[in-house]
Scaffold this motif. Structure first.
Motif, PDB file in Angstrom:
ATOM      1  N   GLY A 135      17.491   4.283 -35.708  1.00 17.48           N
ATOM      2  CA  GLY A 135      17.036   3.405 -36.775  1.00 17.48           C
ATOM      3  C   GLY A 135      15.767   3.894 -37.457  1.00 17.48           C
ATOM      4  O   GLY A 135      15.306   5.013 -37.230  1.00 17.48           O
ATOM      5  N   THR A 136      15.210   3.040 -38.291  1.00 15.48           N
ATOM      6  CA  THR A 136      14.073   3.416 -39.136  1.00 15.48           C
ATOM      7  C   THR A 136      12.756   2.880 -38.592  1.00 15.48           C
ATOM      8  O   THR A 136      11.958   2.287 -39.319  1.00 15.48           O
ATOM      9  CB  THR A 136      14.289   2.925 -40.578  1.00 15.48           C
ATOM     10  N   GLY A 137      12.533   3.089 -37.297  1.00 19.58           N
ATOM     11  CA  GLY A 137      11.267   2.687 -36.705  1.00 19.58           C
ATOM     12  C   GLY A 137      10.164   3.673 -37.034  1.00 19.58           C
ATOM     13  O   GLY A 137      10.363   4.644 -37.775  1.00 19.58           O
ATOM     14  N   PRO A 138       8.953   3.455 -36.487  1.00 14.90           N
ATOM     15  CA  PRO A 138       7.826   4.361 -36.722  1.00 14.90           C
ATOM     16  C   PRO A 138       8.128   5.780 -36.223  1.00 14.90           C
ATOM     17  O   PRO A 138       8.901   5.968 -35.278  1.00 14.90           O
ATOM     18  CB  PRO A 138       6.683   3.728 -35.915  1.00 14.90           C
ATOM     19  N   VAL A 139       7.495   6.763 -36.840  1.00 18.06           N
ATOM     20  CA  VAL A 139       7.734   8.175 -36.519  1.00 18.06           C
ATOM     21  C   VAL A 139       6.420   8.835 -36.134  1.00 18.06           C
ATOM     22  O   VAL A 139       5.394   8.649 -36.799  1.00 18.06           O
ATOM     23  CB  VAL A 139       8.363   8.917 -37.717  1.00 18.06           C
ATOM     24  N   GLY A 140       6.457   9.624 -35.053  1.00 20.31           N
ATOM     25  CA  GLY A 140       5.322  10.435 -34.648  1.00 20.31           C
ATOM     26  C   GLY A 140       5.702  11.908 -34.654  1.00 20.31           C
ATOM     27  O   GLY A 140       6.891  12.261 -34.716  1.00 20.31           O
ATOM     28  N   TYR A 141       4.688  12.763 -34.598  1.00 15.80           N
ATOM     29  CA  TYR A 141       4.931  14.209 -34.536  1.00 15.80           C
ATOM     30  C   TYR A 141       4.060  14.806 -33.440  1.00 15.80           C
ATOM     31  O   TYR A 141       2.881  14.463 -33.310  1.00 15.80           O
ATOM     32  CB  TYR A 141       4.605  14.892 -35.866  1.00 15.80           C
ATOM     33  N   TRP A 142       4.657  15.736 -32.658  1.00 15.54           N
ATOM     34  CA  TRP A 142       3.915  16.498 -31.651  1.00 15.54           C
ATOM     35  C   TRP A 142       4.221  17.975 -31.844  1.00 15.54           C
ATOM     36  O   TRP A 142       5.386  18.367 -31.931  1.00 15.54           O
ATOM     37  CB  TRP A 142       4.332  16.092 -30.238  1.00 15.54           C
ATOM     38  N   GLY A 143       3.169  18.811 -31.928  1.00  8.56           N
ATOM     39  CA  GLY A 143       3.393  20.248 -32.039  1.00  8.56           C
ATOM     40  C   GLY A 143       2.113  21.031 -31.887  1.00  8.56           C
ATOM     41  O   GLY A 143       1.090  20.686 -32.492  1.00  8.56           O
ATOM     42  N   VAL A 144       2.146  22.077 -31.053  1.00  6.65           N
ATOM     43  CA  VAL A 144       0.988  22.954 -30.884  1.00  6.65           C
ATOM     44  C   VAL A 144       1.417  24.390 -31.168  1.00  6.65           C
ATOM     45  O   VAL A 144       2.601  24.716 -31.184  1.00  6.65           O
ATOM     46  CB  VAL A 144       0.382  22.835 -29.467  1.00  6.65           C
ATOM     47  N   SER A 145       0.425  25.252 -31.404  1.00  9.84           N
ATOM     48  CA  SER A 145       0.668  26.661 -31.734  1.00  9.84           C
ATOM     49  C   SER A 145       1.519  26.739 -33.006  1.00  9.84           C
ATOM     50  O   SER A 145       1.135  26.160 -34.028  1.00  9.84           O
ATOM     51  CB  SER A 145       1.311  27.381 -30.539  1.00  9.84           C
ATOM     52  N   LEU A 146       2.691  27.369 -32.973  1.00  6.97           N
ATOM     53  CA  LEU A 146       3.557  27.372 -34.152  1.00  6.97           C
ATOM     54  C   LEU A 146       3.905  25.946 -34.565  1.00  6.97           C
ATOM     55  O   LEU A 146       4.014  25.638 -35.760  1.00  6.97           O
ATOM     56  CB  LEU A 146       4.829  28.170 -33.874  1.00  6.97           C
ATOM     57  N   GLY A 147       4.072  25.074 -33.567  1.00  4.82           N
ATOM     58  CA  GLY A 147       4.360  23.673 -33.866  1.00  4.82           C
ATOM     59  C   GLY A 147       3.247  22.990 -34.637  1.00  4.82           C
ATOM     60  O   GLY A 147       3.488  22.023 -35.359  1.00  4.82           O
ATOM     61  N   GLY A 167      -2.436  20.959 -32.357  1.00  5.53           N
ATOM     62  CA  GLY A 167      -3.421  21.767 -31.653  1.00  5.53           C
ATOM     63  C   GLY A 167      -3.011  23.206 -31.477  1.00  5.53           C
ATOM     64  O   GLY A 167      -1.915  23.624 -31.878  1.00  5.53           O
ATOM     65  N   LEU A 168      -3.914  23.981 -30.863  1.00  7.60           N
ATOM     66  CA  LEU A 168      -3.736  25.415 -30.657  1.00  7.60           C
ATOM     67  C   LEU A 168      -3.445  26.110 -31.981  1.00  7.60           C
ATOM     68  O   LEU A 168      -2.691  27.078 -32.064  1.00  7.60           O
ATOM     69  CB  LEU A 168      -2.644  25.714 -29.624  1.00  7.60           C
ATOM     70  N   GLY A 169      -4.023  25.573 -33.039  1.00  9.88           N
ATOM     71  CA  GLY A 169      -3.890  26.134 -34.370  1.00  9.88           C
ATOM     72  C   GLY A 169      -5.236  26.115 -35.052  1.00  9.88           C
ATOM     73  O   GLY A 169      -6.168  25.429 -34.606  1.00  9.88           O
ATOM     74  N   GLY A 170      -5.346  26.869 -36.144  1.00  5.77           N
ATOM     75  CA  GLY A 170      -6.635  26.970 -36.800  1.00  5.77           C
ATOM     76  C   GLY A 170      -6.554  26.870 -38.300  1.00  5.77           C
ATOM     77  O   GLY A 170      -5.463  26.763 -38.886  1.00  5.77           O
ATOM     78  N   ALA A 171      -7.719  26.915 -38.934  1.00  6.97           N
ATOM     79  CA  ALA A 171      -7.822  26.801 -40.388  1.00  6.97           C
ATOM     80  C   ALA A 171      -7.569  28.160 -41.024  1.00  6.97           C
ATOM     81  O   ALA A 171      -8.482  28.850 -41.464  1.00  6.97           O
ATOM     82  CB  ALA A 171      -9.197  26.269 -40.770  1.00  6.97           C
ATOM     83  N   PHE A 172      -6.296  28.565 -41.029  1.00  4.79           N
ATOM     84  CA  PHE A 172      -5.881  29.813 -41.641  1.00  4.79           C
ATOM     85  C   PHE A 172      -5.170  29.525 -42.956  1.00  4.79           C
ATOM     86  O   PHE A 172      -4.441  28.534 -43.074  1.00  4.79           O
ATOM     87  CB  PHE A 172      -4.926  30.588 -40.723  1.00  4.79           C
ATOM     88  N   GLY A 173      -5.324  30.387 -43.940  1.00  7.67           N
ATOM     89  CA  GLY A 173      -4.576  30.231 -45.183  1.00  7.67           C
ATOM     90  C   GLY A 173      -4.804  28.864 -45.799  1.00  7.67           C
ATOM     91  O   GLY A 173      -5.934  28.408 -45.975  1.00  7.67           O
ATOM     92  N   ALA A 174      -3.685  28.194 -46.115  1.00  3.18           N
ATOM     93  CA  ALA A 174      -3.743  26.891 -46.788  1.00  3.18           C
ATOM     94  C   ALA A 174      -3.877  25.726 -45.817  1.00  3.18           C
ATOM     95  O   ALA A 174      -3.872  24.570 -46.239  1.00  3.18           O
ATOM     96  CB  ALA A 174      -2.485  26.702 -47.639  1.00  3.18           C
TER      97      ALA A 174
END
Length: 247
Positions: A135-147, A167-174
């Motif tokens: 159904g159309t309940g609330p949505v979350g996202y989890w992702g580190v590194s490439l995620g 997480g495990l990501g940085g301020a690269f590019g855009a």
């Protein structure tokens, strides 16, 4: 969306699916009826939709919270071969071997992949939310590194996502500009001794997030070291707090 025969274990129903060219997997409580919150899980580089860490988190979200969870293979990962990305990966390795800054190379790859994955992930959400047991309940996202690299542009573009763990990501590019568009609550994970993502770049990405509620979780360890189990406990509480309050 085409499903294979579902399997069940320990109260979790697993459905492998194909949506166009995108292979994915959906986890729900075994006897799920009616709508529920959904978490999209982004896997790391070189991994796939059923990487052990992805499956472990999905099962926690299903069994402890009663949520649904979904993951898909990024192009050139898992069951998804892609000659274009094969060539890009080979070219990137050559560029790094020639002395180019790895962070700029990674940023270029992630920006290329995001142009494809962001609309794909939005289409997956469309299809999964049409199922009666999601159904159309609330949505979350989890992702580190490439995620995280693909998750930042996805969360910035997708208004259905109302809480994210990155997480495990940085301020690269855009990435920093995109992070400023993110205003939902965020937990941000940093490995303090990360040799792939310089600490200052991670902190810069956290600082760029436009969220009024954001917390930085830093732990000792290198990029590929296993995240402490207590971070998954925190993630579970975070999603329970932000997704069930809306249901």
């Amino acid at each position: 969306m085409r499903f294979n025969s579902p399997t069940s274990s320990d109260g979790v129903r697993e459905q492998i699916f194909q949506l166009g060219d995108v292979p994915g997997v959906l986890w729900t409580p075994q006897d799920a009826i009616g709508p529920r919150p959904l978490i999209l899980l982004g896997h790391g580089g070189g991994q796939h939709k059923k990487a052990p860490g992805v499956v472990f988190r999905a099962h926690r979200f299903v069994t402890e919270l009663g949520f649904a969870a979904v993951a898909v293979d990024v192009p050139n990962h898992g069951d998804r071969t892609d000659e274009q990305y094969d060539r890009v990966v080979d070219e990137n390795r050559a560029r790094v071997a020639a002395g180019e800054d790895p962070s700029s190379v990674i940023a270029g790859f992630q920006e290329l992949a995001a142009r494809q994955t962001v609309p794909e992930w939005r289409a997956v959400l469309d299809a999964v939310q049409e199922l009666d047991h999601v159904g159309t309940g609330p949505v979350g996202y989890w992702g580190v590194s490439l995620g995280c690299g693909l998750g930042v542009p996805f969360v910035a573009a997708e208004p259905r996502v109302t809480a994210a763990v990155l997480g495990l990501g940085g301020a690269f590019g855009a990435a920093a500009d995109l992070a400023r568009r993110i205003t939902v609550p965020v937990e941000f994970l940093v490995q303090w001794d990360d040799e792939r993502v310089p600490r200052d770049r991670s902190l810069a990405l956290f600082d760029a997030l436009g969220s009024a509620e954001k917390t930085l979780h830093a732990n000792p360890g290198k990029h590929a070291d296993r995240l402490p189990l207590h971070e998954l406990d925190s993630t579970t509480r975070f999603f329970a707090r932000h997704l069930t309050q809306q249901g």
